[in-house]
Design a protein around this motif. Structure first.
Motif, PDB file in Angstrom:
ATOM      1  N   LYS A 106      18.788  18.549  16.972  1.00  0.00           N
ATOM      2  CA  LYS A 106      18.138  17.279  16.641  1.00  0.00           C
ATOM      3  C   LYS A 106      19.166  16.142  16.558  1.00  0.00           C
ATOM      4  O   LYS A 106      18.967  15.074  17.130  1.00  0.00           O
ATOM      5  CB  LYS A 106      17.380  17.423  15.314  1.00  0.00           C
ATOM      6  CG  LYS A 106      16.608  16.179  14.994  1.00  0.00           C
ATOM      7  CD  LYS A 106      15.797  16.269  13.725  1.00  0.00           C
ATOM      8  CE  LYS A 106      15.200  14.896  13.470  1.00  0.00           C
ATOM      9  NZ  LYS A 106      14.525  14.721  12.233  1.00  0.00           N
ATOM     10  N   THR A 165       6.745  24.122  23.716  1.00  0.00           N
ATOM     11  CA  THR A 165       7.613  24.302  22.543  1.00  0.00           C
ATOM     12  C   THR A 165       6.900  24.055  21.211  1.00  0.00           C
ATOM     13  O   THR A 165       7.529  24.030  20.158  1.00  0.00           O
ATOM     14  CB  THR A 165       8.826  23.348  22.608  1.00  0.00           C
ATOM     15  OG1 THR A 165       8.330  21.994  22.549  1.00  0.00           O
ATOM     16  CG2 THR A 165       9.632  23.557  23.886  1.00  0.00           C
ATOM     17  N   HIS A 168       5.269  21.264  20.836  1.00  0.00           N
ATOM     18  CA  HIS A 168       5.139  19.805  20.903  1.00  0.00           C
ATOM     19  C   HIS A 168       4.650  19.513  22.313  1.00  0.00           C
ATOM     20  O   HIS A 168       4.932  20.278  23.223  1.00  0.00           O
ATOM     21  CB  HIS A 168       6.490  19.110  20.679  1.00  0.00           C
ATOM     22  CG  HIS A 168       7.137  19.510  19.392  1.00  0.00           C
ATOM     23  ND1 HIS A 168       6.941  18.833  18.213  1.00  0.00           N
ATOM     24  CD2 HIS A 168       7.949  20.554  19.095  1.00  0.00           C
ATOM     25  CE1 HIS A 168       7.606  19.436  17.250  1.00  0.00           C
ATOM     26  NE2 HIS A 168       8.232  20.487  17.750  1.00  0.00           N
ATOM     27  N   ALA A 214       9.193  18.450  24.518  1.00  0.00           N
ATOM     28  CA  ALA A 214      10.184  19.036  23.610  1.00  0.00           C
ATOM     29  C   ALA A 214      11.027  17.983  22.895  1.00  0.00           C
ATOM     30  O   ALA A 214      11.458  18.192  21.757  1.00  0.00           O
ATOM     31  CB  ALA A 214      11.071  20.020  24.375  1.00  0.00           C
ATOM     32  N   GLN A 237      10.049  15.445  21.532  1.00  0.00           N
ATOM     33  CA  GLN A 237       9.324  14.942  20.359  1.00  0.00           C
ATOM     34  C   GLN A 237       9.715  15.675  19.078  1.00  0.00           C
ATOM     35  O   GLN A 237       9.534  15.144  17.987  1.00  0.00           O
ATOM     36  CB  GLN A 237       7.808  15.025  20.604  1.00  0.00           C
ATOM     37  CG  GLN A 237       7.353  14.030  21.674  1.00  0.00           C
ATOM     38  CD  GLN A 237       5.897  14.203  22.099  1.00  0.00           C
ATOM     39  OE1 GLN A 237       5.397  15.325  22.145  1.00  0.00           O
ATOM     40  NE2 GLN A 237       5.234  13.106  22.436  1.00  0.00           N
ATOM     41  N   ALA A 238      10.281  16.875  19.208  1.00  0.00           N
ATOM     42  CA  ALA A 238      10.724  17.611  18.018  1.00  0.00           C
ATOM     43  C   ALA A 238      11.833  16.859  17.284  1.00  0.00           C
ATOM     44  O   ALA A 238      12.003  17.017  16.075  1.00  0.00           O
ATOM     45  CB  ALA A 238      11.216  19.006  18.419  1.00  0.00           C
ATOM     46  N   SER A 239      12.585  16.048  18.017  1.00  0.00           N
ATOM     47  CA  SER A 239      13.709  15.332  17.393  1.00  0.00           C
ATOM     48  C   SER A 239      13.300  13.942  16.920  1.00  0.00           C
ATOM     49  O   SER A 239      14.087  13.244  16.289  1.00  0.00           O
ATOM     50  CB  SER A 239      14.850  15.200  18.406  1.00  0.00           C
ATOM     51  OG  SER A 239      14.431  14.344  19.461  1.00  0.00           O
ATOM     52  N   ALA A 287       3.082  26.622  18.700  1.00  0.00           N
ATOM     53  CA  ALA A 287       3.987  26.627  17.548  1.00  0.00           C
ATOM     54  C   ALA A 287       3.727  27.850  16.673  1.00  0.00           C
ATOM     55  O   ALA A 287       4.662  28.580  16.299  1.00  0.00           O
ATOM     56  CB  ALA A 287       3.816  25.348  16.742  1.00  0.00           C
ATOM     57  N   MET A 299      12.226  27.791  21.071  1.00  0.00           N
ATOM     58  CA  MET A 299      11.355  26.874  20.342  1.00  0.00           C
ATOM     59  C   MET A 299       9.925  27.147  20.788  1.00  0.00           C
ATOM     60  O   MET A 299       9.672  27.268  21.998  1.00  0.00           O
ATOM     61  CB  MET A 299      11.755  25.467  20.772  1.00  0.00           C
ATOM     62  CG  MET A 299      11.537  24.401  19.780  1.00  0.00           C
ATOM     63  SD  MET A 299      12.353  22.967  20.559  1.00  0.00           S
ATOM     64  CE  MET A 299      11.681  21.729  19.663  1.00  0.00           C
TER      65      MET A 299
END
Ligand SMILES: *Cc1c(COP(=O)(O)O)cnc(C)c1O
Length: 397
Positions: free
Chosen positions: A200, A229, A231, A234, A236-238, A306, A332
Protein backbone atom coordinates in the motif's frame (compact mmCIF):
# COMPACT_ATOMS: atom_id res chain seq x y z
CA UNK A 1 -16.19 -36.09 -32.39
CA UNK A 2 -12.51 -35.90 -33.22
CA UNK A 3 -10.46 -37.71 -30.58
CA UNK A 4 -7.73 -36.11 -28.45
CA UNK A 5 -4.94 -37.94 -30.25
CA UNK A 6 -6.10 -36.76 -33.65
CA UNK A 7 -6.37 -33.17 -32.40
CA UNK A 8 -2.87 -33.13 -30.90
CA UNK A 9 -1.50 -34.60 -34.14
CA UNK A 10 -3.13 -31.77 -36.12
CA UNK A 11 -1.53 -29.26 -33.72
CA UNK A 12 1.87 -30.91 -34.17
CA UNK A 13 1.52 -30.57 -37.89
CA UNK A 14 -0.19 -27.21 -38.35
CA UNK A 15 0.04 -25.00 -35.21
CA UNK A 16 3.32 -23.24 -34.41
CA UNK A 17 4.73 -24.73 -31.21
CA UNK A 18 4.75 -21.47 -29.19
CA UNK A 19 2.94 -23.04 -26.23
CA UNK A 20 3.46 -26.14 -24.10
CA UNK A 21 -0.02 -27.67 -24.11
CA UNK A 22 -1.46 -30.53 -22.08
CA UNK A 23 -5.17 -31.42 -21.96
CA UNK A 24 -7.60 -31.42 -24.89
CA UNK A 25 -10.67 -29.67 -23.49
CA UNK A 26 -14.10 -29.84 -25.08
CA UNK A 27 -16.65 -28.35 -22.67
CA UNK A 28 -16.95 -26.02 -19.70
CA UNK A 29 -19.64 -25.02 -17.24
CA UNK A 30 -19.08 -22.87 -14.16
CA UNK A 31 -15.85 -23.99 -12.50
CA UNK A 32 -15.74 -27.34 -14.31
CA UNK A 33 -14.21 -28.35 -17.66
CA UNK A 34 -14.23 -31.69 -19.46
CA UNK A 35 -11.56 -33.24 -21.66
CA UNK A 36 -11.99 -35.21 -24.87
CA UNK A 37 -12.21 -38.49 -22.91
CA UNK A 38 -15.05 -37.13 -20.76
CA UNK A 39 -12.83 -36.70 -17.68
CA UNK A 40 -13.91 -33.84 -15.42
CA UNK A 41 -11.59 -31.18 -13.97
CA UNK A 42 -12.13 -28.44 -11.44
CA UNK A 43 -10.78 -25.33 -13.11
CA UNK A 44 -8.85 -23.26 -10.55
CA UNK A 45 -7.22 -21.20 -13.30
CA UNK A 46 -10.25 -19.88 -15.24
CA UNK A 47 -8.20 -19.37 -18.40
CA UNK A 48 -5.68 -17.34 -16.32
CA UNK A 49 -8.30 -15.03 -14.83
CA UNK A 50 -10.45 -14.76 -17.95
CA UNK A 51 -13.69 -16.63 -17.19
CA UNK A 52 -14.14 -14.83 -13.87
CA UNK A 53 -17.90 -15.51 -13.77
CA UNK A 54 -17.39 -19.17 -14.74
CA UNK A 55 -17.43 -21.06 -18.03
CA UNK A 56 -20.44 -20.41 -20.27
CA UNK A 57 -22.31 -18.30 -17.74
CA UNK A 58 -25.93 -18.42 -19.01
CA UNK A 59 -26.36 -14.62 -18.91
CA UNK A 60 -23.15 -13.95 -20.85
CA UNK A 61 -23.98 -16.71 -23.34
CA UNK A 62 -27.48 -15.28 -23.82
CA UNK A 63 -26.13 -11.75 -24.36
CA UNK A 64 -23.62 -12.98 -26.96
CA UNK A 65 -26.26 -15.10 -28.70
CA UNK A 66 -28.79 -12.29 -28.88
CA UNK A 67 -26.28 -9.68 -30.07
CA UNK A 68 -24.89 -12.11 -32.67
CA UNK A 69 -28.37 -12.12 -34.20
CA UNK A 70 -28.71 -8.33 -34.13
CA UNK A 71 -25.44 -6.57 -35.06
CA UNK A 72 -21.98 -8.12 -34.81
CA UNK A 73 -19.70 -5.44 -36.16
CA UNK A 74 -19.66 -2.00 -37.68
CA UNK A 75 -16.64 0.24 -38.06
CA UNK A 76 -15.68 2.61 -35.26
CA UNK A 77 -16.65 5.32 -37.74
CA UNK A 78 -20.18 4.79 -36.38
CA UNK A 79 -21.83 5.00 -32.98
CA UNK A 80 -23.17 1.86 -31.29
CA UNK A 81 -25.13 1.71 -28.05
CA UNK A 82 -23.25 -1.13 -26.34
CA UNK A 83 -19.88 0.65 -26.57
CA UNK A 84 -21.41 3.81 -25.13
CA UNK A 85 -23.02 1.89 -22.24
CA UNK A 86 -19.84 -0.05 -21.50
CA UNK A 87 -17.69 3.09 -21.44
CA UNK A 88 -20.21 4.77 -19.10
CA UNK A 89 -20.14 1.72 -16.82
CA UNK A 90 -16.34 1.40 -16.65
CA UNK A 91 -15.75 5.13 -16.16
CA UNK A 92 -18.30 4.98 -13.34
CA UNK A 93 -16.40 2.17 -11.62
CA UNK A 94 -13.14 4.14 -11.53
CA UNK A 95 -11.40 7.36 -12.59
CA UNK A 96 -14.47 8.97 -14.17
CA UNK A 97 -12.85 9.86 -17.48
CA UNK A 98 -13.20 8.12 -20.85
CA UNK A 99 -12.44 4.69 -22.36
CA UNK A 100 -10.79 3.32 -25.49
CA UNK A 101 -11.61 -0.23 -26.61
CA UNK A 102 -9.38 -2.84 -28.21
CA UNK A 103 -9.04 -6.64 -28.15
CA UNK A 104 -6.36 -7.84 -25.75
CA UNK A 105 -4.17 -7.01 -22.79
CA UNK A 106 -1.11 -6.27 -24.90
CA UNK A 107 -3.16 -3.97 -27.12
CA UNK A 108 -4.59 -2.17 -24.08
CA UNK A 109 -1.09 -1.65 -22.69
CA UNK A 110 0.09 -0.43 -26.10
CA UNK A 111 -2.69 2.14 -25.87
CA UNK A 112 -1.46 3.21 -22.41
CA UNK A 113 2.10 3.56 -23.73
CA UNK A 114 0.97 5.56 -26.77
CA UNK A 115 -1.26 7.70 -24.53
CA UNK A 116 1.71 8.49 -22.26
CA UNK A 117 3.91 9.36 -25.24
CA UNK A 118 1.31 11.61 -26.83
CA UNK A 119 0.67 13.34 -23.52
CA UNK A 120 4.38 13.97 -22.97
CA UNK A 121 5.32 14.62 -26.57
CA UNK A 122 5.58 18.40 -26.61
CA UNK A 123 7.74 18.33 -23.47
CA UNK A 124 10.09 15.69 -24.90
CA UNK A 125 8.81 13.08 -22.44
CA UNK A 126 8.39 9.53 -23.75
CA UNK A 127 10.11 7.05 -21.42
CA UNK A 128 7.84 4.66 -19.50
CA UNK A 129 9.33 3.21 -16.32
CA UNK A 130 8.14 -0.36 -15.67
CA UNK A 131 8.95 -2.88 -12.97
CA UNK A 132 11.42 -5.73 -13.03
CA UNK A 133 9.54 -9.04 -12.96
CA UNK A 134 6.46 -7.40 -14.51
CA UNK A 135 4.36 -8.71 -17.39
CA UNK A 136 2.64 -6.46 -19.91
CA UNK A 137 2.23 -8.55 -23.07
CA UNK A 138 3.94 -10.04 -26.11
CA UNK A 139 3.82 -7.35 -28.78
CA UNK A 140 7.20 -5.74 -29.36
CA UNK A 141 6.50 -2.63 -27.27
CA UNK A 142 4.77 -4.50 -24.43
CA UNK A 143 7.53 -7.13 -24.40
CA UNK A 144 9.96 -4.21 -24.05
CA UNK A 145 7.78 -2.90 -21.21
CA UNK A 146 7.90 -6.33 -19.57
CA UNK A 147 10.83 -6.33 -17.15
CA UNK A 148 11.90 -9.93 -17.74
CA UNK A 149 14.92 -10.86 -19.89
CA UNK A 150 13.38 -14.21 -20.89
CA UNK A 151 10.45 -12.46 -22.63
CA UNK A 152 12.80 -10.24 -24.67
CA UNK A 153 15.55 -12.75 -25.46
CA UNK A 154 15.96 -13.37 -29.18
CA UNK A 155 13.93 -10.34 -30.24
CA UNK A 156 16.61 -7.70 -29.68
CA UNK A 157 17.06 -4.88 -30.39
CA UNK A 158 13.99 -3.96 -28.32
CA UNK A 159 12.09 -0.72 -29.01
CA UNK A 160 13.50 2.11 -26.92
CA UNK A 161 11.72 4.25 -24.42
CA UNK A 162 11.57 1.96 -21.38
CA UNK A 163 13.46 1.97 -18.09
CA UNK A 164 13.19 -0.60 -15.32
CA UNK A 165 12.87 -0.22 -11.56
CA UNK A 166 12.41 -2.56 -8.60
CA UNK A 167 8.80 -3.39 -7.70
CA UNK A 168 7.78 -2.20 -4.21
CA UNK A 169 10.84 0.08 -4.11
CA UNK A 170 10.06 3.77 -4.49
CA UNK A 171 13.70 4.91 -4.39
CA UNK A 172 14.46 2.64 -7.29
CA UNK A 173 11.75 4.35 -9.34
CA UNK A 174 12.87 7.82 -8.26
CA UNK A 175 16.40 6.94 -9.39
CA UNK A 176 15.12 6.16 -12.92
CA UNK A 177 13.18 9.41 -13.38
CA UNK A 178 14.70 11.91 -15.84
CA UNK A 179 13.29 14.87 -17.76
CA UNK A 180 12.35 12.33 -20.48
CA UNK A 181 10.10 10.26 -18.19
CA UNK A 182 6.44 10.30 -19.25
CA UNK A 183 4.95 7.60 -17.01
CA UNK A 184 5.35 4.77 -14.54
CA UNK A 185 3.43 1.57 -15.35
CA UNK A 186 2.77 -1.00 -12.58
CA UNK A 187 0.62 -4.04 -11.85
CA UNK A 188 -1.05 -3.61 -8.45
CA UNK A 189 -0.59 -7.38 -8.10
CA UNK A 190 2.11 -8.90 -10.30
CA UNK A 191 0.60 -11.99 -11.93
CA UNK A 192 3.12 -13.75 -14.17
CA UNK A 193 5.82 -12.43 -11.83
CA UNK A 194 4.56 -14.76 -9.09
CA UNK A 195 1.41 -13.26 -7.48
CA UNK A 196 3.18 -10.42 -5.69
CA UNK A 197 0.94 -7.60 -4.39
CA UNK A 198 2.18 -4.02 -4.42
CA UNK A 199 2.49 -2.70 -0.88
CA UNK A 200 0.00 0.00 0.00
CA UNK A 201 2.76 2.47 0.95
CA UNK A 202 4.43 1.81 -2.39
CA UNK A 203 1.34 2.75 -4.43
CA UNK A 204 0.53 5.71 -2.19
CA UNK A 205 4.15 6.90 -2.48
CA UNK A 206 4.16 6.32 -6.23
CA UNK A 207 1.05 8.46 -6.67
CA UNK A 208 2.73 11.26 -4.71
CA UNK A 209 6.01 10.91 -6.62
CA UNK A 210 4.21 11.04 -9.99
CA UNK A 211 2.33 14.17 -8.93
CA UNK A 212 5.53 15.87 -7.77
CA UNK A 213 7.44 15.03 -10.96
CA UNK A 214 4.47 15.64 -13.31
CA UNK A 215 4.54 12.13 -14.75
CA UNK A 216 1.66 9.73 -15.29
CA UNK A 217 0.84 6.82 -13.02
CA UNK A 218 -0.52 3.92 -15.10
CA UNK A 219 -1.82 0.56 -13.85
CA UNK A 220 -1.98 -2.72 -15.74
CA UNK A 221 -5.17 -4.35 -14.40
CA UNK A 222 -5.34 -6.97 -17.15
CA UNK A 223 -4.97 -9.90 -14.74
CA UNK A 224 -5.69 -8.40 -11.30
CA UNK A 225 -8.72 -6.31 -12.33
CA UNK A 226 -12.44 -7.14 -12.70
CA UNK A 227 -13.08 -8.13 -9.10
CA UNK A 228 -10.33 -10.73 -8.90
CA UNK A 229 -8.66 -9.30 -5.79
CA UNK A 230 -11.83 -8.48 -3.85
CA UNK A 231 -11.84 -4.97 -5.35
CA UNK A 232 -13.12 -3.99 -8.77
CA UNK A 233 -9.56 -2.97 -9.56
CA UNK A 234 -6.56 -3.99 -7.48
CA UNK A 235 -5.19 -0.45 -7.15
CA UNK A 236 -8.35 0.44 -5.20
CA UNK A 237 -7.04 -1.57 -2.24
CA UNK A 238 -4.45 1.16 -1.67
CA UNK A 239 -6.97 4.01 -1.98
CA UNK A 240 -5.03 5.72 -4.77
CA UNK A 241 -6.08 6.25 -8.36
CA UNK A 242 -3.79 6.06 -11.38
CA UNK A 243 -4.20 8.45 -14.32
CA UNK A 244 -5.26 5.55 -16.54
CA UNK A 245 -5.40 1.75 -16.44
CA UNK A 246 -5.73 -1.20 -18.81
CA UNK A 247 -8.20 -4.08 -18.77
CA UNK A 248 -8.67 -7.22 -20.87
CA UNK A 249 -8.69 -10.86 -19.72
CA UNK A 250 -11.93 -11.07 -17.66
CA UNK A 251 -13.67 -8.05 -19.20
CA UNK A 252 -15.70 -10.17 -21.65
CA UNK A 253 -15.52 -13.42 -19.62
CA UNK A 254 -13.71 -15.06 -22.55
CA UNK A 255 -15.09 -13.02 -25.39
CA UNK A 256 -11.99 -11.03 -26.48
CA UNK A 257 -12.10 -7.38 -25.45
CA UNK A 258 -9.55 -4.98 -24.00
CA UNK A 259 -9.92 -1.42 -22.78
CA UNK A 260 -8.19 1.51 -21.22
CA UNK A 261 -9.96 3.72 -18.73
CA UNK A 262 -8.60 7.23 -18.22
CA UNK A 263 -8.98 9.98 -15.67
CA UNK A 264 -10.54 13.23 -16.96
CA UNK A 265 -7.11 14.82 -17.41
CA UNK A 266 -6.23 12.25 -20.11
CA UNK A 267 -9.71 11.79 -21.53
CA UNK A 268 -9.15 13.86 -24.69
CA UNK A 269 -5.47 13.15 -25.44
CA UNK A 270 -6.33 10.73 -28.28
CA UNK A 271 -7.82 13.04 -30.91
CA UNK A 272 -9.25 11.69 -34.20
CA UNK A 273 -6.60 9.83 -36.18
CA UNK A 274 -4.26 9.24 -33.23
CA UNK A 275 -5.27 5.70 -32.28
CA UNK A 276 -7.61 3.02 -33.62
CA UNK A 277 -8.49 -0.67 -33.68
CA UNK A 278 -10.79 -2.28 -36.23
CA UNK A 279 -12.41 -4.71 -33.79
CA UNK A 280 -12.23 -2.44 -30.74
CA UNK A 281 -15.51 -2.27 -28.87
CA UNK A 282 -17.81 -4.01 -31.36
CA UNK A 283 -21.47 -4.39 -30.38
CA UNK A 284 -20.82 -8.11 -29.81
CA UNK A 285 -17.73 -7.69 -27.63
CA UNK A 286 -19.38 -4.96 -25.60
CA UNK A 287 -22.54 -7.08 -25.15
CA UNK A 288 -20.35 -9.80 -23.60
CA UNK A 289 -18.61 -7.27 -21.35
CA UNK A 290 -21.85 -5.58 -20.26
CA UNK A 291 -23.35 -8.95 -19.33
CA UNK A 292 -20.17 -9.91 -17.45
CA UNK A 293 -20.24 -6.67 -15.46
CA UNK A 294 -23.92 -7.21 -14.62
CA UNK A 295 -23.22 -10.73 -13.37
CA UNK A 296 -20.33 -9.47 -11.21
CA UNK A 297 -22.66 -6.85 -9.71
CA UNK A 298 -25.78 -8.98 -9.34
CA UNK A 299 -23.96 -12.00 -7.87
CA UNK A 300 -21.89 -9.65 -5.65
CA UNK A 301 -18.71 -11.27 -6.93
CA UNK A 302 -16.31 -8.54 -5.81
CA UNK A 303 -17.36 -9.11 -2.19
CA UNK A 304 -17.46 -12.85 -2.79
CA UNK A 305 -13.91 -12.88 -4.17
CA UNK A 306 -12.72 -11.22 -0.95
CA UNK A 307 -14.60 -13.65 1.31
CA UNK A 308 -13.88 -16.84 -0.65
CA UNK A 309 -10.28 -15.71 -1.13
CA UNK A 310 -9.80 -15.28 2.63
CA UNK A 311 -11.21 -18.75 3.27
CA UNK A 312 -9.13 -20.30 0.48
CA UNK A 313 -5.99 -18.62 1.76
CA UNK A 314 -6.46 -19.77 5.36
CA UNK A 315 -6.88 -23.35 4.10
CA UNK A 316 -3.71 -23.00 2.04
CA UNK A 317 -1.96 -21.69 5.18
CA UNK A 318 -2.99 -24.94 6.90
CA UNK A 319 -1.11 -26.81 4.18
CA UNK A 320 1.92 -24.59 4.76
CA UNK A 321 2.01 -25.56 8.43
CA UNK A 322 1.47 -29.24 7.61
CA UNK A 323 3.91 -29.85 4.77
CA UNK A 324 7.64 -29.08 4.84
CA UNK A 325 8.18 -28.10 1.26
CA UNK A 326 5.14 -25.85 1.12
CA UNK A 327 6.57 -22.63 2.49
CA UNK A 328 4.00 -19.85 2.16
CA UNK A 329 1.02 -18.19 0.53
CA UNK A 330 0.74 -14.84 -1.19
CA UNK A 331 -1.77 -12.77 -3.10
CA UNK A 332 -5.03 -10.92 -2.68
CA UNK A 333 -8.66 -12.04 -2.89
CA UNK A 334 -8.96 -14.97 -5.30
CA UNK A 335 -5.55 -14.28 -6.86
CA UNK A 336 -3.47 -16.65 -4.79
CA UNK A 337 -0.09 -18.31 -4.90
CA UNK A 338 1.17 -21.30 -2.93
CA UNK A 339 4.92 -20.98 -2.47
CA UNK A 340 7.08 -24.11 -2.68
CA UNK A 341 10.77 -24.53 -1.91
CA UNK A 342 11.35 -26.10 -5.35
CA UNK A 343 9.86 -26.07 -8.88
CA UNK A 344 6.06 -26.19 -8.86
CA UNK A 345 5.48 -27.86 -12.22
CA UNK A 346 5.68 -31.50 -10.96
CA UNK A 347 3.06 -30.77 -8.27
CA UNK A 348 0.81 -28.98 -10.77
CA UNK A 349 1.05 -32.02 -13.07
CA UNK A 350 -0.06 -34.31 -10.22
CA UNK A 351 -2.97 -31.98 -9.46
CA UNK A 352 -4.03 -32.19 -13.10
CA UNK A 353 -3.90 -35.98 -13.04
CA UNK A 354 -6.10 -35.80 -9.92
CA UNK A 355 -8.63 -33.52 -11.62
CA UNK A 356 -7.61 -29.96 -10.70
CA UNK A 357 -6.28 -27.30 -13.06
CA UNK A 358 -3.78 -24.75 -11.69
CA UNK A 359 -0.58 -23.23 -13.06
CA UNK A 360 3.09 -23.15 -12.10
CA UNK A 361 4.38 -19.56 -12.13
CA UNK A 362 7.76 -17.96 -11.44
CA UNK A 363 9.25 -21.47 -11.06
CA UNK A 364 8.19 -22.23 -7.50
CA UNK A 365 4.67 -20.81 -7.20
CA UNK A 366 1.39 -22.70 -7.74
CA UNK A 367 -0.99 -20.06 -9.07
CA UNK A 368 -4.72 -20.29 -8.30
CA UNK A 369 -7.23 -18.05 -10.13
CA UNK A 370 -10.62 -19.78 -9.84
CA UNK A 371 -13.81 -18.14 -11.07
CA UNK A 372 -15.12 -15.63 -8.54
CA UNK A 373 -18.44 -17.45 -8.08
CA UNK A 374 -16.86 -20.79 -7.21
CA UNK A 375 -19.01 -22.55 -4.60
CA UNK A 376 -17.97 -23.60 -1.11
CA UNK A 377 -18.32 -27.25 -2.12
CA UNK A 378 -16.11 -26.76 -5.17
CA UNK A 379 -13.52 -24.96 -3.08
CA UNK A 380 -13.48 -27.82 -0.55
CA UNK A 381 -13.25 -30.40 -3.30
CA UNK A 382 -10.39 -28.51 -4.94
CA UNK A 383 -8.51 -28.16 -1.66
CA UNK A 384 -8.85 -31.89 -1.02
CA UNK A 385 -7.25 -32.53 -4.43
CA UNK A 386 -4.48 -30.04 -3.63
CA UNK A 387 -3.69 -31.82 -0.36
CA UNK A 388 -3.88 -35.28 -1.86
CA UNK A 389 -1.55 -34.12 -4.63
CA UNK A 390 0.94 -32.60 -2.18
CA UNK A 391 1.06 -35.96 -0.34
CA UNK A 392 1.76 -37.78 -3.59
CA UNK A 393 4.35 -35.17 -4.52
CA UNK A 394 6.10 -35.68 -1.20
CA UNK A 395 5.99 -39.41 -1.73
CA UNK A 396 3.54 -39.98 1.12
CA UNK A 397 0.60 -40.90 -1.08
C1 LIG B 1 -2.16 -11.54 -19.71
C2 LIG B 1 -1.57 -10.21 -19.38
C3 LIG B 1 -1.26 -9.27 -20.37
C4 LIG B 1 -1.37 -9.59 -21.84
O1 LIG B 1 -2.67 -9.82 -22.23
P1 LIG B 1 -2.96 -10.48 -23.68
O2 LIG B 1 -4.45 -10.43 -23.79
O3 LIG B 1 -2.40 -11.86 -23.65
O4 LIG B 1 -2.27 -9.63 -24.69
C5 LIG B 1 -0.81 -8.03 -19.98
N1 LIG B 1 -0.65 -7.72 -18.68
C6 LIG B 1 -0.93 -8.59 -17.70
C7 LIG B 1 -0.76 -8.18 -16.29
C8 LIG B 1 -1.38 -9.87 -18.01
O5 LIG B 1 -1.62 -10.77 -17.04
Amino acid sequence: MTGALEITQLYDKYVVPSYTRSLTLVKGRGATVWDADGKEYLDFLAGISVVNVGHCHPRVTAAITEQAQTLVHVSNLYYTENQARLAEKLAGLALGGKCFFCNSGAEANEALIKLARLWGHDDGKYVVITMKNSFHGRTLATAAATGQAKIQKGFEPMPEGFAYAEFNNLESIAAQITDKTAAVLVEAVQGEGGIIPAEKDFLVGLRKLCNEKNILMLCDEVQCGMGRTGHWFAFQASGVEPDAFSLAKALGNGYPIGAIVTAPKLADVFQPGKHASTFGGTPLACAAALATLEVIEDEKLVEKAAATGAEFRSKLEDLVSKYDRVTGTRGMGLMLGLVLDRPAKPLVDIMMKNGLIALATAETIVRFLPSLNISKAELEKGLAIVEKSIKEWLGQG
